[in-house]
Scaffold this motif. Sequence first.
Motif, short mmCIF file in Angstrom:
data_model
loop_
_atom_site.label_atom_id
_atom_site.label_comp_id
_atom_site.label_asym_id
_atom_site.label_seq_id
_atom_site.Cartn_x
_atom_site.Cartn_y
_atom_site.Cartn_z
N TYR A 61 0.87 -1.18 0.00
CA TYR A 61 0.00 0.00 0.00
C TYR A 61 0.90 1.22 0.00
CZ TYR A 61 -4.35 -2.51 0.81
OH TYR A 61 -5.44 -3.32 0.68
N GLU A 62 0.60 2.15 -0.89
CA GLU A 62 1.37 3.39 -0.94
C GLU A 62 0.77 4.35 0.09
OE1 GLU A 62 2.52 6.65 -4.29
OE2 GLU A 62 2.30 4.56 -4.93
N THR A 63 1.56 4.64 1.13
CA THR A 63 1.07 5.46 2.24
C THR A 63 1.83 6.77 2.31
OG1 THR A 63 2.64 4.53 3.83
CG2 THR A 63 0.53 3.37 3.59
N ASP A 64 1.25 7.71 3.08
CA ASP A 64 1.97 8.94 3.36
C ASP A 64 2.99 8.66 4.47
OD1 ASP A 64 0.56 8.95 5.79
OD2 ASP A 64 -0.76 10.59 5.21
N ASP A 65 3.67 9.69 4.95
CA ASP A 65 4.73 9.47 5.94
C ASP A 65 4.20 9.01 7.30
OD1 ASP A 65 3.59 11.97 6.42
OD2 ASP A 65 5.47 12.92 6.98
N LYS A 66 2.89 9.08 7.51
CA LYS A 66 2.31 8.59 8.76
C LYS A 66 1.64 7.23 8.60
CE LYS A 66 1.62 12.98 10.86
NZ LYS A 66 1.22 13.30 12.17
N GLY A 67 1.71 6.67 7.40
CA GLY A 67 1.16 5.35 7.18
C GLY A 67 -0.29 5.33 6.72
#
Length: 171
Positions: A61-67
Amino acid sequence: MLNVEQKLEVLQSYPQLQRKDVSLGRVNFHYEESAYEKKIIALHIHPNGNGYIYAGLLPNYETDDKGFVNIRDYSEADLRTLLDKTIKAMSTNPNAVESKEPEPAKAAPTLAATSTGGGTWIDEDGHTLTLKYEDDMWYVYSGVNLDMAFESRSEAGEYLKEEGFKPQAQA
């Protein structure tokens, strides 16, 4: 793409998730039984249909820096798949060490630790939120309404900064 009502209906169909209404008409969902310190599964489900689901423990899953993954264009099936995987992943923590010893009593925070960064926070439009330390928790209030609660000052400050708020200068 699901509208906000449909997304909320899917999220509310999971009895293990607790709904938390936050500022600006947004809704979060917490998983209190999480084996991790992380409890928020759904973040800022917005009336415009935007929102985020935590996938920081999941591969592929492509997440932001907070997941978090943006779910704006998710179908119901995709949303349910992501929620099922996230809840399963957050249910067990292989790195957690179970302690047979009782937890030591927490030392009372010092005045400096509790007052630094508390008080009134303001955004560029003049909206204010109040950060208070009470009962071993950091609370963010919008007027008399509770907006969010955090276990640490750093989490509260990070949230406020992400929302565009800065500490109001003391007179």
